[in-house]
Design a protein around this motif. Structure first.
Motif, PDB file in Angstrom:
ATOM      1  N   TYR A 153     -16.148  -1.474   1.344  1.00  0.00           N
ATOM      2  CA  TYR A 153     -15.638  -0.326   0.595  1.00  0.00           C
ATOM      3  C   TYR A 153     -15.075   0.684   1.591  1.00  0.00           C
ATOM      4  O   TYR A 153     -15.628   0.877   2.679  1.00  0.00           O
ATOM      5  N   SER A 188     -12.663  -4.332  -1.069  1.00  0.00           N
ATOM      6  CA  SER A 188     -12.274  -5.724  -0.868  1.00  0.00           C
ATOM      7  C   SER A 188     -13.525  -6.571  -0.765  1.00  0.00           C
ATOM      8  O   SER A 188     -14.550  -6.137  -0.230  1.00  0.00           O
ATOM      9  N   ARG A 198      -7.312  -0.997  -4.883  1.00  0.00           N
ATOM     10  CA  ARG A 198      -6.920   0.228  -4.173  1.00  0.00           C
ATOM     11  C   ARG A 198      -6.440   1.270  -5.174  1.00  0.00           C
ATOM     12  O   ARG A 198      -5.630   0.964  -6.061  1.00  0.00           O
ATOM     13  N   THR A 234      -9.306  -7.529  -4.213  1.00  0.00           N
ATOM     14  CA  THR A 234      -8.785  -6.356  -3.509  1.00  0.00           C
ATOM     15  C   THR A 234      -8.421  -5.302  -4.542  1.00  0.00           C
ATOM     16  O   THR A 234      -7.685  -5.581  -5.491  1.00  0.00           O
ATOM     17  N   THR A 281     -11.350 -14.023  -3.951  1.00  0.00           N
ATOM     18  CA  THR A 281     -11.071 -12.781  -3.236  1.00  0.00           C
ATOM     19  C   THR A 281     -10.758 -11.673  -4.233  1.00  0.00           C
ATOM     20  O   THR A 281     -10.168 -11.912  -5.289  1.00  0.00           O
ATOM     21  N   ASP A 320       0.848  -1.196   0.000  1.00  0.00           N
ATOM     22  CA  ASP A 320       0.000   0.000   0.000  1.00  0.00           C
ATOM     23  C   ASP A 320       0.888   1.253   0.000  1.00  0.00           C
ATOM     24  O   ASP A 320       1.125   1.885   1.026  1.00  0.00           O
ATOM     25  N   ASP A 355      -6.039  -6.956  -7.186  1.00  0.00           N
ATOM     26  CA  ASP A 355      -5.728  -8.385  -7.017  1.00  0.00           C
ATOM     27  C   ASP A 355      -7.030  -9.165  -7.056  1.00  0.00           C
ATOM     28  O   ASP A 355      -7.953  -8.873  -6.293  1.00  0.00           O
ATOM     29  N   SER A 413     -10.699   2.165  -1.800  1.00  0.00           N
ATOM     30  CA  SER A 413     -10.336   0.750  -1.798  1.00  0.00           C
ATOM     31  C   SER A 413     -11.597  -0.099  -1.659  1.00  0.00           C
ATOM     32  O   SER A 413     -12.586   0.316  -1.054  1.00  0.00           O
ATOM     33  N   SER A 435     -14.948 -10.963  -0.723  1.00  0.00           N
ATOM     34  CA  SER A 435     -14.633 -12.395  -0.735  1.00  0.00           C
ATOM     35  C   SER A 435     -15.919 -13.183  -0.882  1.00  0.00           C
ATOM     36  O   SER A 435     -16.950 -12.831  -0.300  1.00  0.00           O
TER      37      SER A 435
END
Length: 812
Positions: A644, A680, A696, A694, A692, A286, A741, A678, A682
């Motif tokens: 979020y 994320s 950012r 991710t 998953t 990050d 990712d 960002s 799952s």
């Protein structure tokens, strides 16, 4: 009289120890001839006559309460030559059992059952195993000084079955997961935990007093383990991976085959080694825009360097990102030359660690890693010829640790770190002696550390030192601590550790109040105050001070909130922002505050928010900084979670180092705006399959005023030189990063995993600081994408399973 007093104190101490042992619950277990089948069905003969652990007691949020009649717990234990087995019947109403599918070691929002084992029964070295209603597992090692370390992973078996009156857990923990002495009769420390997520209530089999002492002091005991031997602890993790990468029209593919292994050198010591390391699936860092004088550090992403490193972290001398990090050498450019390629990372050739603890509590750790030679590529701009220059030689990284535990709550340690580089390159050596002492009543703690560094370079050897001395009250509602930390001007641990600054002599004090039993409206509450007084070590001049306070609380609805405030009164002398030894920058009366709120994560929708501000009360200067953030969480089902996060930070009127101009130190006044988005998510198909995501995006702009300052010898800024922004290289910044990712993981067998990961990344760094966020994002997508796809297969092989399989084949 004095002799009589000593006898009285001794007698009272004996009574205290006897009382403590008397308070420990004991569970007598019997060997089974037939191992239970791990299926969540308790019909095995091994459980018929097994003694049951019952009468669990609450320790959080209230202390001493019994569970509700329909939420009792019954646990049975048995063992054989290969493993220890647990069967837990966890009574509950099915509609009150919280479930959420997660990946391994992720607790999420769900109930759990935990087994804590301490084969040495020393209250300081626990192995923890957790099972959730979804069948997910988590495991950790625990010590009073490092807390729970969930990077520790072992391979064990469990099964869960939901029933009409609760849920059932069966667990098999092979002896290869534990370290224990080869004794005929053994007594192990034992504790069971049960957590109810809806109310955040947590119960244990042996009662815990959370007001003092480490949690390991409150274990019960397993009685009756006889005639078991530590197995040959030899496990292999062969792996194969492929990496496909493209950037700006160039394509590269890489294929790797390698092996990690764990070998039990003795009953208490283990060798971990990675041969031909592969860190291709480490996540992106990050990254943020760093305007300060200190380096940016990041969390370790490589599993080998996070698992089982508690001994090596003693004294905070080990920053594992140094291994395989940036080269230390400089490039000597000749006329008409430029750097064509300067690697930012070094390849790790291999790494190993040996660690363990003797029967008498002596921990021994040895770490070694070797990195390869690294070259920069230099190009002659006139004829296009290139040459290589060595910027990092073959390097050897070593750590050696001795750590003696005593009194079940204290340690004394010796640690040495060493980095040796071939040739005329920098070498680093650091040695530290550490004492962490807690009295037997677990009310006071003394922390004492002394560290010495030696740096060898071509121009000679530099020796520095640092010390820490602190005393703390660690029990009860009211607590305090007093600390002094010192370092001279030559102290440097940055070859294998992180030392952002040296030359300080700082004093600190803090006091706090907390509750351990809920009130009418609150489950917990904490308030603390602190003060710090700072000086240089040499010369012993004052540099600044600060005062602050904070509080946090959780109410009956499991909503949490808190606030903090900090104030630096008077003139503060910053000896680092000037980037020049002996120079300092003065600012006055700095303050900051922050408020935050976090709603109950058990709900389908939850929200985290924060708001804060900072500024200066200084004549002739108007500086203010404010920030806020909002992070909604959507638990759309037991399998799908989306989070979020949005953060906004605005700084007006900041002043800081910009550059040097004709030997003058130039400062600028700047406005900075930062936005971070960002996301994320799952989706877990079950306890073994998961997707998953991710994402950012970090964007920050810095816009300097046209007029610049020069730093005077008295620490103040002046415009007398009349410098303008146009006189230097444009200092304005537009910094924009994007990374994503998307991964899939499948645990197809215990300890074995197939994982696929797609990543992409964008990066932009320009001086166009006045561009809007929307325009900056549009320009960012004109930059070349870095695309990376990696596929990795890891398979777990246990030597004992292989041996048994071969025996079966021979007998068949």
């Amino acid at each position: 009289m004095k002799t009589n007093l000593l006898w009285v104190l001794f007698f009272l101490g004996v009574l205290t120890i006897q009382a403590q042992n008397k308070d420990k619950k004991q569970l007598h277990i019997q060997r089974t001839e037939t191992a239970p089948k791990i299926d969540g069905v308790l019909d095995d003969v091994a459980w018929v006559n097994a003694e049951a652990a019952t009468d669990f007691v609450q320790f959080r949020p209230d202390v001493g309460n019994a569970p509700k009649d329909y939420q009792t717990t019954q646990v049975k234990v048995t063992y054989d030559d290969h493993a220890i087995y647990f069967a837990a019947y966890l009574y509950d109403h099915p509609d009150e059992i919280m479930k959420q599918f997660n990946q391994r070691d992720n607790f999420g929002q769900q109930d759990f059952f935990g087994v804590v084992l301490n084969p040495n029964n020393d209250a300081q070295n626990d192995a923890e195993f957790f099972v959730f209603p979804t069948g997910n597992q988590a495991d950790a090692s625990y010590s009073p000084y490092n807390g729970e370390d969930f990077s520790w992973n072992s391979v064990w078996d469990s099964a869960v079955k939901l029933v009409d009156d609760g849920w059932i857990v069966e667990i098999k923990i092979p002896y290869r997961c534990l370290r224990f002495a080869n004794k005929e009769v053994q007594t192990w420390g034992l504790q069971f935990h049960r957590h109810f997520r809806t109310t955040r209530e947590q119960y244990t089999w042996n009662p815990i007093d959370p007001t003092k002492g480490n949690i390991g002091l409150y274990h019960g005991e397993i009685i009756g383990i006889e005639n078991i031997s530590p197995p040959t602890r030899l496990s292999f993790y062969p792996f194969a991976s492929t990496i496909l990468e493209s950037y700006d029209g160039e394509f590269e593919d890489t294929y790797n085959i390698g092996l990690d292994l764990k070998y039990g050198i003795s009953e208490n010591f283990t060798l971990d080694a990675t041969l031909i390391p592969d860190f291709s699936q480490a996540a992106f860092d990050d990254v943020v825009l760093n305007l300060g004088p200190f380096e940016q550090t990041f969390a370790e992403q490589r599993q080998f360097f996070t698992e089982g490193v508690d001994l090596f972290n003693k004294g905070n001398l080990f920053y594992s990102r140094r291994v395989g990090g940036a080269p230390v050498g400089n490039v000597e450019l000749e006329e008409n030359e430029q750097i064509r390629e300067y690697p930012t990372k070094i390849k790790t050739l291999n790494a190993l660690k040996v660690s363990g603890r003797t029967k008498k509590g002596l921990g021994i750790g040895v770490f070694n890693a070797i990195t390869e030679k690294t070259y920069a590529t230099i190009e002659n701009v006139l004829n296009g010829e290139t040459r290589k220059e060595l910027i990092e030689p073959l390097a050897n990284y070593n750590i050696f640790v001795l750590d003696q535990q005593f009194n079940k709550n204290s340690t004394v340690s010796l640690i040495n770190t060493n980095v040796t580089r071939n040739g005329h390159f920098r070498d680093g050596n650091v040695t530290a002696g550490l004492l962490n002492y807690t009295n037997k009543s677990n009310t006071y703690n003394v922390d004492a550390q002394f560290k010495m560094s030696n740096i060898n370079e071509e121009d000679g050897t530099k020796t520095g030192w640092s010390s820490i001395l602190g005393i703390s009250e660690i029990s009860g509602n009211y607590r305090f601590s007093l600390y002094n930390t010192m370092a001279d001007d030559d102290f440097d641990i940055n070859d294998l550790g992180v030392n952002l600054r040296n030359n300080y002599n700082n004093f600190s004090a803090d006091a706090s109040y907390r509750i351990f039993e809920p009130t009418e409206k609150l489950n917990n509450f904490y308030v603390g105050v602190w003060a710090n007084y700072n000086r240089l070590y040499d010369p012993g001049t004052y540099t600044g001070m600060n005062l602050g306070a904070s509080f946090n609380a959780t109410n009956k609805k499991i909503n949490s909130y808190g606030a903090n405030i900090n104030f630096e009164p008077g003139k503060q002398y910053d000896y680092f922002e000037a980037r020049t030894k002996g120079k300092y920058f003065i600012y006055e009366n700095w303050y900051n505050f922050n408020l935050w709120y976090s709603s109950n994560y058990n709900k389908t929708f939850a929200l985290d928010t924060n708001f804060g501000g900072a500024g200066l009360i200084e004549t002739g200067r108007d500086m203010f900084n404010y920030w806020f953030g909002v992070s909604p969480r959507f638990k759309l089902s037991d399998r799908l979670l989306i989070v979020y996060d949005f953060q906004f930070d605005n700084v007006n009127g900041d002043r800081g180092y910009t550059t040097k101009y004709q030997e003058e130190i130039v400062f600028g006044q700047r406005d900075q705006r930062t936005i971070v988005n960002s996301l994320s998510g799952s989706y877990n198909f079950n306890a073994y399959h998961a997707l998953t995501l991710t994402f950012r995006n970090y964007w920050s702009t810095v816009n300097y005023n046209d007029e610049l300052f020069t730093l005077q010898d008295n620490g103040h800024l002046s415009k007398e030189l009349g410098l303008q922004k146009s006189d230097i290289n444009d200092p304005d910044i537009n910094f924009n990063t994007w990374n994503l990712d998307f991964g899939y993981s499948w645990q197809f067998a215990p300890g074995s995993q197939l994982s696929a990961l797609y990543r992409n990344q964008l990066f932009s760094y320009t001086s166009e600081s006045l561009k809007t966020y929307g325009r900056s994002m549009k320009d960012l997508f004109n930059e070349p994408f870095q695309h990376v796809f990696s596929l990795k297969l890891i398979y777990f092989i246990d030597y004992n399973d292989l041996k048994q399989a071969f025996k079966k084949n021979e007998n068949s």
